[in-house]
Every structure is written in C-alpha cells, then in structure tokens.
Enzyme design. Structure first.
Site, PDB file in Angstrom:
ATOM      1  N   GLU A 154      99.795 -40.300 -62.250  1.00 45.91           N
ATOM      2  CA  GLU A 154      99.283 -39.202 -63.069  1.00 45.91           C
ATOM      3  C   GLU A 154      98.201 -38.421 -62.327  1.00 45.91           C
ATOM      4  O   GLU A 154      98.094 -37.202 -62.460  1.00 45.91           O
ATOM      5  CB  GLU A 154      98.740 -39.748 -64.400  1.00 45.91           C
ATOM      6  N   HIS A 301      93.198   7.900 -72.708  1.00 42.45           N
ATOM      7  CA  HIS A 301      94.266   8.899 -72.750  1.00 42.45           C
ATOM      8  C   HIS A 301      95.406   8.362 -73.615  1.00 42.45           C
ATOM      9  O   HIS A 301      95.734   7.174 -73.550  1.00 42.45           O
ATOM     10  CB  HIS A 301      94.772   9.157 -71.324  1.00 42.45           C
ATOM     11  N   ASN A 302      96.014   9.235 -74.431  1.00 42.75           N
ATOM     12  CA  ASN A 302      97.121   8.798 -75.309  1.00 42.75           C
ATOM     13  C   ASN A 302      96.781   7.472 -75.990  1.00 42.75           C
ATOM     14  O   ASN A 302      97.550   6.505 -75.928  1.00 42.75           O
ATOM     15  CB  ASN A 302      98.421   8.665 -74.514  1.00 42.75           C
ATOM     16  N   GLU A 331      91.946   9.968 -77.723  1.00 43.92           N
ATOM     17  CA  GLU A 331      92.806  11.146 -77.844  1.00 43.92           C
ATOM     18  C   GLU A 331      93.719  11.025 -79.060  1.00 43.92           C
ATOM     19  O   GLU A 331      94.252   9.952 -79.339  1.00 43.92           O
ATOM     20  CB  GLU A 331      93.659  11.306 -76.585  1.00 43.92           C
ATOM     21  N   ASP A 333      97.011  13.078 -80.570  1.00 49.23           N
ATOM     22  CA  ASP A 333      98.060  14.098 -80.437  1.00 49.23           C
ATOM     23  C   ASP A 333      98.658  14.376 -81.805  1.00 49.23           C
ATOM     24  O   ASP A 333      99.383  13.534 -82.331  1.00 49.23           O
ATOM     25  CB  ASP A 333      99.175  13.569 -79.526  1.00 49.23           C
ATOM     26  N   HIS A 346     103.521  10.968 -79.142  1.00 44.45           N
ATOM     27  CA  HIS A 346     103.656  11.715 -77.894  1.00 44.45           C
ATOM     28  C   HIS A 346     104.815  12.688 -78.078  1.00 44.45           C
ATOM     29  O   HIS A 346     105.975  12.294 -78.017  1.00 44.45           O
ATOM     30  CB  HIS A 346     103.912  10.729 -76.744  1.00 44.45           C
ATOM     31  N   GLU A 380      94.588  17.054 -79.720  1.00 41.68           N
ATOM     32  CA  GLU A 380      95.631  17.965 -79.240  1.00 41.68           C
ATOM     33  C   GLU A 380      96.367  18.439 -80.484  1.00 41.68           C
ATOM     34  O   GLU A 380      97.097  17.673 -81.116  1.00 41.68           O
ATOM     35  CB  GLU A 380      96.586  17.223 -78.295  1.00 41.68           C
TER      36      GLU A 380
END
Length: 774
Positions: A154, A301-302, A331, A333, A346, A380
């Site tokens: 072991e 972003h996104n 962000e 959108d 998106h 956006e």
C-alpha cells in the site's frame, strides 16, 4: 451548548445520509442518495439504480449555498416544489451548480446548515490542520482494505499516487524506520513519521541551519537576522519576530524560550506571511478618491454566456459568477422578446435567451457582495422604443436608489466622480440623447424619443469582417462602379441622395428618453480620432474598440492613446472572430491605460490568469489605481518607449527556483516557466530545466534574471508544466501577481489550477530579489 448539540445532530444525520432529488431541468429530476463521508470533507452520492457507480465532491470545492429558488433551474420548477425544500450548491471555478430538492423543509435546512458549518470550519483551519487533513486524506487513499494500517504494498501504491519515483530498496528502508512497533505495517503516528521522512525539506533546512546559532532552533535574535537579511524586512523586526514565534511555533517549550524550531519555521514559510504575495497589499490600500478613468476596472464580455458565442448557454449565473469574482463592469446584450419583455442573448446566433429583468435582479442581489465599489452595466441596445421603455422601467423599479439617475449633488463637474463617491451605485453605460449639460439644464424637455448613432459591438464586428482583404477588394469594385455610373449619368462623383439617405438611416437608432435618462456618467459615443477627442472631449463619454482596432491605435499613436485614457473611459472587447469565447492578452490594453478591458470570464487561460493577477490586490474590489504617469495627461507616457519618462527607474528581478511540490495522479517531469507581462520591452519568458520522474519534491537551484523597465505595469506569471518531448507540455499549475505585490526573500507560491482555484498543498518555493538598476 445548545448550538453545539444542534450542529452535532445535523452532522450525524448527514453522516447517515438522505435521499434528495437532483434537478437539471423541468424534465430531468432524479433521486440520489447523498451522505457525508467519515472524513467530514467529502460528500458521496449515487443513484439507486446505478449499481456500484457513485460520485463524490469535496466540501472544499463548494463556494456557497443558496436557499430556495435561487437558480434558473429551481425557478423553472417553483410551481412543483416549494422554496423551503430547495437549495443550490455553488462550486468554485467553472463547475456547474448542483440544484437539489429535499423531501422536507427540515431536511433541506439540515443540509444547508451542515454544509455551511463544514465550509466555515475549513476556512478557519490553520496551516498545520490543513496539512494534517491532507496527510489523513493520503492515508485513506492508500489504506485499500480500510484496516487503519498500511502494509508495504500500500505504501508503494501511495508513492505512485504522490508522484514519487523512488526505488524499492530506499522505500523499504524508510518504511522500516517508520515502523516503530515492528508489526510490518504503519499506523497513524507511524504514517506521519513516514510522511515527514518522505518530505524532508533539505532546501529549507539548509536556510534554517545557516541562521541557527546551535543548529537546533532559531533564537529570536537569529530569526530577526533572517527577517532583515533575507526577507528584507524593515520597521519593528523585533516585534514581528515575536509575533511569528507566537503564531507559528507548535512547541510550547520553544515559545517559552522565545525560539522557533524547524517545524515552526516550516509553518511560517508555508503561511500567508511567507507567501510571495505581500499581505499589506491584500486589503484596500490605494487612494479610491480619484476619477473613475484613473483606475483599471475588472470587466466582463458577453457576461451572460457560459460557453461559446454560437450555441452556448445564456444564464444569469454568468452575472453572479462574474460579480462574485470582483468584476465591476458586466455586459448586457438586449433584444426584443416575446410578450413585450426584452431578452438577453448573443444576437443572430443559437445561444439560449434569458429575460432582461432576471439579469437586473441578479445584478441587484450580487453587485455588492464582494466589493462596495460601483458596478457598470454596459448595455448593447437592439430593442425597439417600446421595449426600451420596459428596460428603463425594470432598471428603475428593480434597482431603485442603487441606480445612479442624476449627477452627484445635481451638478455637472469637469471630471468623473471617484469609486469612493459612487460606492453602492449601479451605473448604466449606453447611448444617450444629448449630454449631461442639456439634461441638467432641462434643455431636452419631455421629448419621448431621439435619434442616436448606432455604435455597438455588432456594428464594429461587422465592420471588422468587411475589412478583410477579399471583401475590401469587392467593396472597392462595387463602390467604384456606383461612382462611375453616377458620374457618367449626372456628371458628379457624389453618391445619389437616395443612397445617402439609406446609409444615414442604417447608422441611426431611435432611443427612448426613459432609457436615455438612465445614462449619466457613461455615454457611449463613436470614436473619430485622438485629435478630435482632445479638442471636443466630454469627460462622461465612453469609446469602445475591438481588440484589433485598439492594437492599431496603440501601434500608431501609443502616447495619444494613454493621454486619451487619462481623461475618459475606454472599453476594449474581443474581436468577433473569437466564437470559441477565447481571450486576448489584456496586458497590451492596460499598457495603453485602457480601463474597461472586457474578457470572457467563462474561459480559463492566460488572459483570465492575468486579469485575476492584476485584481488580486487592493481588496479584490475590482478597481486598481493606474500608475501616476498614466493619470497625468502632461506626462506623455509611450508604452513602446518607457525609458523616456521622467521618473524612469528600471529594476532587475531574479527568481531562484529550488523546489516545487505537486499533487497529481502520475509521475511528472516538472519544469517552471516564469513569464513577465508588461510593456513590449518587458515581455519575457524563461524556463528551468525539467526534472525527470519527480513531481513530489524536485529541486532545481536555477536562477532566472529579468530587467524590467516599467515595473508599475509588470505582472509575473509562474507556470508549472509536465515536460513532454514528443508533444505539448501538460499544464500542472500557475500563479500570477503584480510585480509590485511581490515580497522578496524566501517565499512560497501556492499554485492554482487552470480555473484559478487552489490546488493545495502544491507550491513553489523561491528566493526573490528585486534591485533598482543604477
């Protein structure tokens, strides 16, 4: 006593286990048997039908527990299961959440309270307890027959698991030395002894003995010498040495003698005080009263995307995760949705859709959990006027007084307010009718809509796509044909009025006054030129560039770009070609003083390592003050020529890399790469040689030197890889931090996974020196 009894009862019931429903969607709801393992560190669960197959996860991997319908999945089944039976386990890194429904409200509370108690206990664990826990974990892994002992076979299996390629004779010798009871197997204490012999830190022992007067311990005076000469500590070293002995020395006898044993020395060097990251820079230490444009701002972003940009899932979880990582600009959108409700996704892709109002609710609930400084919603807007009004209603109704609706004190100043001024406020970045001056003077009146230029990411990305060579040639041909035809027919080279009108309409968008009024200090505008910006700039205007446009400006007018960013905000975002949600290197944008450098937080890798590294300082609040030469528009700093600035003071940095500890499942050939990210002159990478078949305790004693011309902007990334001569090296771990936050001397670097989570106790041990060049 009552609360202790309650905790004991809860943990006892978790150890027995319970059946709960695991929920993945409205249609996927399956029963699983969950129980806490005896180590009180691991949750085990399995399906009744799955035979022996089961899954486990560590309590250490759980970041938070959310009660009730606090996930999209649980909200979708809210009509079926009451909130008091539902809860969500939120994991660290990018692992999916686990949504659960208990059989009763009492059972749900039992697991919620129990998990929170276990997480709290882990967070309060000292370095020695963590090490003991880790040793215990290895013992359990190696003790295959669960008899509480380990035979030699072991032990050999354990060595393989621990990355140790040791010959059998040496392993047997250590085993027999540890087997004090001479039973042919190791029990708890004997295993700890075996582990200590296995992990003998000769590198640290050498340093210890160099400073120890008697070779056995460090007197307080010895420790003070070490702190002054090696760790380059200044100030009250006498008092600090006392505090270290009190805090890290395990022996009460040594404490009475005001001395530190080797074990205490090990504990100190492995602690946060012995870490490469200067603890004085962990909390908020920077001036937070300067204009917003004087700070780098952690930006996403996104934010709504959990995966790629074409078919990925959109989720409010993206906002929760980003905000919980200290992100201060997210962000959104927005597109027209069904039933008059704006949606977020998106556009023109197969990514899933979420409601705008759900995003705003998530922002309200999580905006200020980890940082009290302002959050910017970068909107956006692709919605019709009617749905823009709905957006404005949601922003006002949901965010209430957290939404910044007017200038501070009702006045228009000549510069942006500071993060301190805007604590607890949410700002909207979007297009706006008119400017702040007209708004404050009531010149705009009650007009319900206005025309604004349609400057958004989609337009920028379309433009970028059109500028590829082949398309550009086709456009030239077609436009030339139109001009020639017009000249031939009407004798004038100008475009016809109809064509002009079509182009004009395409570049304008109707904006509702209600949504426009939500924009105060972050009005999105089209960028014309740096010269135009300098003579016409309004401090509240924000320009946005794709990474490629930003690079072009940086190449052609680096100093003007830095100067522009000393006056107003700039946002940089990934090019549209990154459909896999990959990231660009944010460092080149920070070199130009760009504040809002938006990255795909859902994608691990170098870009996010650098972002995490930069924002790991200053309380991880999402704001980092730019160097003084980037805040003063008179200084004219050019990132391509850092040596031309007045206060130029390059430094030389050396890292000696004597040791790494790596916890991994196979024998590795480790090497360490040190990367400097900064202005172009400072970009550099150097590697150690690789050590064959030793991922457990390799020793290099290699020294790497770097000359750094703009140390204020430099970020250092340590990467450990498993060398492979036939293919790309495998990633093992990394750690990234600003050069300005590095402590000198002998320091441990606690490695992180690709996801940025701890892989304790994997670490590098380095010696750091930073000197000014004459």
């Amino acid at each position: 006593n009552q609360s202790l009894l309650q905790v004991t009862t809860i943990l006892s019931s978790m150890l027995v286990g319970t059946v709960m429903r695991k929920i993945k969607s409205r249609t996927w709801k399956k029963q699983r048997y969950f129980k806490l393992q005896d180590d009180c560190m691991t949750i085990w669960y399995k399906s009744k039908k799955a035979g022996n197959a089961h899954s486990t996860f560590s309590v250490n991997d759980v970041e938070a527990i959310r009660e009730g319908h606090q996930s999209e999945v649980l909200l979708s089944i809210a009509d079926e299961f009451p909130a008091d039976r539902c809860f969500t386990l939120v994991f660290r890194s990018r692992r999916s959440n686990l949504d659960l429904v208990a059989e009763s409200a009492e059972e749900a509370q039992s697991w919620i309270k129990g998990m929170r108690k276990l997480i709290e206990s882990l967070e309060n664990m000292g370095e020695r307890e963590k090490l003991d826990q880790w040793i215990g974990d290895w013992f359990k892994k190696a003790d295959k027959n669960n008899d509480g002992r380990m035979n030699f076979k072991e032990v050999q299996d354990l060595l393989r698991m621990m990355n140790v390629d040791m010959n059998e004779h040496h392993a047997l010798r250590l085993f027999m030395m540890a087997d004090k009871s001479q039973t042919g197997s190791l029990e708890d204490d004997e295993f700890v002894l075996f582990y200590k012999m296995l992990t003998e830190r000769e590198d640290i022992l050498r340093v210890f003995q160099e400073y120890s007067t008697d070779g056995q311990k460090l007197s307080q005076s010895d420790l003070e010498d070490f702190l002054r000469e090696e760790q380059l500590e200044r100030g009250d070293v006498h008092q600090h040495a006392q505090q270290l002995i009190e805090g890290y020395e395990p022996s009460d006898t040594a404490k009475l003698l005001k001395a530190m044993t080797f074990d205490g020395f090990l504990m100190y060097l492995g602690s946060s005080e012995g870490s490469i990251f200067n603890p004085q820079r962990r909390g908020i230490f920077q001036d937070m009263t300067r204009p917003l444009c004087h700070y780098f701002i952690s930006s996403s972003h996104n934010t709504y995307l959990m995966e790629d940009q074409l078919r990925g899932q959109s989720s409010v979880e993206g906002y929760i995760r980003a905000l919980n990582r200290g992100c201060r600009c997210v962000e959104v959108d927005c597109w027209d949705g069904a039933n008059g409700e704006p949606i977020v996704y998106h556009g023109h892709t197969l990514t899933s859709k979420i409601l705008f109002k759900d995003v705003v609710n998530a922002v309200l609930n999580y905006a200020f959990k980890v940082s009290e400084y302002p959050v910017i919603l970068s909107i956006e807007n692709h919605c019709c006027v009617e749905q823009q009004r709905v957006m404005a209603q949601h922003l006002n109704h949901i965010l209430g007084d957290k939404l910044l609706k007017s200038t501070l004190e009702g006045k228009v100043s000549s510069r942006l307010p500071s993060p301190e001024d805007l604590k607890g406020k949410i700002l909207v970045k979007a297009k706006k009718i008119g400017g702040l001056e007209e708004n404050c003077n009531g010149i705009l009146g009650d007009s319900f809509t206005g025309l604004v230029s349609d400057e958004d990411e989609a337009a920028e990305i379309d433009e970028e796509n059109l500028h590829r060579d082949s398309v550009r040639r086709r456009m030239k041909v077609s436009l030339s044909s139109v001009l020639l035809f017009w000249k031939w027919k009407y004798g004038h080279p100008d475009l016809c009025p109809i064509l002009r009108f079509v182009f004009l309409q395409k570049s304008k968008q109707r904006l509702s006054k209600e949504l426009s009024d939500c924009v105060v200090y972050c009005k999105s505008v089209h960028f014309i030129s740096f010269r135009h910006s300098q003579s016409h700039f309004k401090f509240y205007e924000v320009t946005s560039f794709t990474e490629s446009k930003a690079r072009k400006h940086l190449r052609e007018a680096g100093a003007e770009f830095v100067c522009h960013n000393s006056r107003q905000l700039t946002r940089i975002y990934p090019t549209g070609f990154r459909t896999d949600s990959s990231n660009f290197n944010p460092q080149e944008m920070w070199n130009a003083g760009c504040q809002i450098v938006a990255l795909n937080f859902q994608t691990a890798g170098e870009g996010m390592d650098l972002n995490d590294g930069l924002f790991s300082q200053n309380g991880q609040c999402g704001y980092v003050l730019k160097p003084s030469f980037m805040r003063d528009n008179e200084k004219r700093f050019d990132p391509d020529m850092p040596q031309k600035r007045d206060d130029y003071q390059p430094v030389i940095s050396g890292q000696q890399l004597p040791k790494v500890n790596i916890k991994k499942d196979s024998i590795v050939d480790p090497l360490v790469r040190v990367e400097i990210h900064g202005v172009p002159m400072d970009q550099a990478k150097q590697e150690t040689r690789y050590i064959e078949n030793n991922g457990f305790n390799p020793v290099w004693y290699d020294t790497l030197h770097f000359t750094i011309h703009a140390p204020e902007l430099a970020i250092v990334r340590f990467v450990v890889e498993d060398y492979d001569k036939t293919s790309k090296n495998d990633f093992v771990g990394q750690y990234t931090l600003p050069l300005s936050c590095m402590q000198q001397g002998y320091r441990h670097i606690h490695l992180l996974s690709r996801d940025g989570t701890s892989i304790s106790p994997s670490s590098l041990f380095v010696h750091v020196r930073i000197k000014d060049l004459e």
